[in-house]
Design an enzyme around this catalytic site. Structure first.
Site, PDB file in Angstrom:
ATOM      1  N   HIS A  63       0.924  -1.182  -0.154  1.00  0.00           N
ATOM      2  CA  HIS A  63      -0.014   0.003   0.186  1.00  0.00           C
ATOM      3  C   HIS A  63       0.837   1.267  -0.157  1.00  0.00           C
ATOM      4  O   HIS A  63       0.483   2.220  -0.487  1.00  0.00           O
ATOM      5  CB  HIS A  63      -0.855  -0.062   1.295  1.00  0.00           C
ATOM      6  N   HIS A  91       5.737   6.966   6.442  1.00  0.00           N
ATOM      7  CA  HIS A  91       5.345   6.600   5.066  1.00  0.00           C
ATOM      8  C   HIS A  91       4.628   7.566   4.417  1.00  0.00           C
ATOM      9  O   HIS A  91       4.606   8.735   4.864  1.00  0.00           O
ATOM     10  CB  HIS A  91       4.301   5.312   5.104  1.00  0.00           C
ATOM     11  N   HIS A  93       2.197   9.009   0.713  1.00  0.00           N
ATOM     12  CA  HIS A  93       1.134   8.618  -0.205  1.00  0.00           C
ATOM     13  C   HIS A  93       1.544   9.503  -1.497  1.00  0.00           C
ATOM     14  O   HIS A  93       1.930  10.741  -1.387  1.00  0.00           O
ATOM     15  CB  HIS A  93      -0.299   9.257   0.278  1.00  0.00           C
ATOM     16  N   GLU A 103      -3.009  13.394   0.552  1.00  0.00           N
ATOM     17  CA  GLU A 103      -4.490  12.977   0.837  1.00  0.00           C
ATOM     18  C   GLU A 103      -5.207  14.054   1.287  1.00  0.00           C
ATOM     19  O   GLU A 103      -6.206  14.376   0.887  1.00  0.00           O
ATOM     20  CB  GLU A 103      -4.174  11.980   2.168  1.00  0.00           C
ATOM     21  N   HIS A 116       3.709  11.196   6.266  1.00  0.00           N
ATOM     22  CA  HIS A 116       2.853  10.755   7.474  1.00  0.00           C
ATOM     23  C   HIS A 116       3.970  10.052   8.486  1.00  0.00           C
ATOM     24  O   HIS A 116       4.368   9.029   8.363  1.00  0.00           O
ATOM     25  CB  HIS A 116       1.863   9.811   7.355  1.00  0.00           C
ATOM     26  N   THR A 198      -6.136   6.929   7.530  1.00  0.00           N
ATOM     27  CA  THR A 198      -6.613   6.984   6.283  1.00  0.00           C
ATOM     28  C   THR A 198      -6.509   5.736   5.333  1.00  0.00           C
ATOM     29  O   THR A 198      -7.044   5.720   4.060  1.00  0.00           O
ATOM     30  CB  THR A 198      -5.919   8.134   5.364  1.00  0.00           C
ATOM     31  N   THR A 199      -6.273   4.663   6.196  1.00  0.00           N
ATOM     32  CA  THR A 199      -6.406   3.474   5.359  1.00  0.00           C
ATOM     33  C   THR A 199      -7.401   2.469   6.238  1.00  0.00           C
ATOM     34  O   THR A 199      -7.374   2.571   7.736  1.00  0.00           O
ATOM     35  CB  THR A 199      -5.155   2.598   5.409  1.00  0.00           C
TER      36      THR A 199
END
Ligand code: BZU
Ligand code: ZN
Length: 264
Positions: A63, A91, A93, A103, A116, A198-199
């Site tokens: 992911h 991590h 996005h 995000e 993040h 957010t996941t």
């Protein structure tokens, strides 16, 4: 475990079917409408104390890439936080091109990527696994990323990407690396609000602290984020690798929440 992703039947619109919290009232990410934010003069200075001798390991979890940290010397407190939090992992996005990938958005503007730094509340909980499900359990320091000049600090992370191109690849990062170098210079101006992972499982346990200053990395460095693959083997039919891109959740309803600002 239930498979989830960012497109098709397993995409964000269907997460709530297997992860009920995803349909909750304080979900993340959100758009930050800067005309509706409220200045809060009561915040103490943010205290970000990371040591650089933290040995860590970089993994491609299918992911995102995840730099897990196992140092009890990397702590966050102050600002809007009542307790002390410990760095668990960081991590990002990102998108399939430089025009999308973050995000959170600011006045509807989406950035090329979003960093993040995930921390868990060590004053209130005994483990990260416990904290991720509880209110005030998680604090995520967030920085927007845009295409611009090269960021040398990011090269310490990107130099390990060849080892984690495939899912479940893991690389040990030993060199002196302090993730604080990935944050913007200005660490006093930020927005903050209460949201969720957010996941999946989208637990409503997260205090987001989002820096106003945007970090620049080069387009070539952003392209390296996109070099990661989403699977451990080649795609069957086309023989092509499927690259990990557009791993951002769409923005969620604010439902009356107020985004606080540390600055006027
Ligand atoms: C792909 C799974 N992503 C999860 C993984 N974690 C949950 C499980 O934790 C086990 C200790 S997490 O708490 O580290 C976390 S924080 C964020 S985000 N994008 O909101 O910053 C997502 C996730
Ligand atoms: Zn994230």
């Amino acid at each position: 475990p239930v498979a989830w992703g960012y497109e098709g039947d397993i995409g964000p619109c269907n997460w709530h079917k297997y992860f009920p919290k995803a349909g909750g009232k304080r979900q993340s990410p959100i758009d930050i409408d800067t005309s509706a934010t409220q200045y809060d003069g009561s915040f103490k200075p943010l205290r970000i104390h990371y040591d650089s001798h933290m040995c860590s390991s970089l993994t491609n979890n299918g992911h995102t890439f995840c730099m897990s940290v196992n140092s009890d010397q990397c702590n966050l407190s102050g600002g809007p936080l009542e307790d002390k939090y410990r760095l668990l992992q960081f991590h990002c996005h990102w998108g399939s091109d430089d025009t999308k990938g973050s995000e959170h958005t600011v006045d509807g503007h989406q950035y090329a990527a979003e960093l993040h730094l995930v921390h868990w509340n060590t004053d209130k909980f005994k483990s990260a696994d416990e904290a991720i499900e509880k209110n005030q359990g998680i604090a995520v320091l967030t920085a927007f990323i845009k295409a611009g000049k090269e960021h040398r600090g990011w090269n310490h992370v990107l130099s390990h990407f060849k080892d984690i191109k495939k899912v479940q690849g893991t690389s040990t990062v030993n060199e002196d690396f302090n993730p604080k170098c990935l944050l913007p210079e200005n660490q006093t101006d930020y927005w903050t609000y209460e949201g969720s992972l957010t996941t999946p499982p989208c637990h409503e346990s997260v205090r987001f602290i989002i820096f106003k200053e945007v970090v620049e990395v080069s387009s070539e460095q952003l392209a390296q984020f996109r070099s990661l693959c989403v699977c451990s083997s080649r795609k069957r039919d086309t023989g092509e690798d499927e690259h990990l891109v557009d791993n951002f959740r769409p923005i969620q309803p604010l439902n009356g929440r107020v985004v606080k600002a540390s600055f006027q």
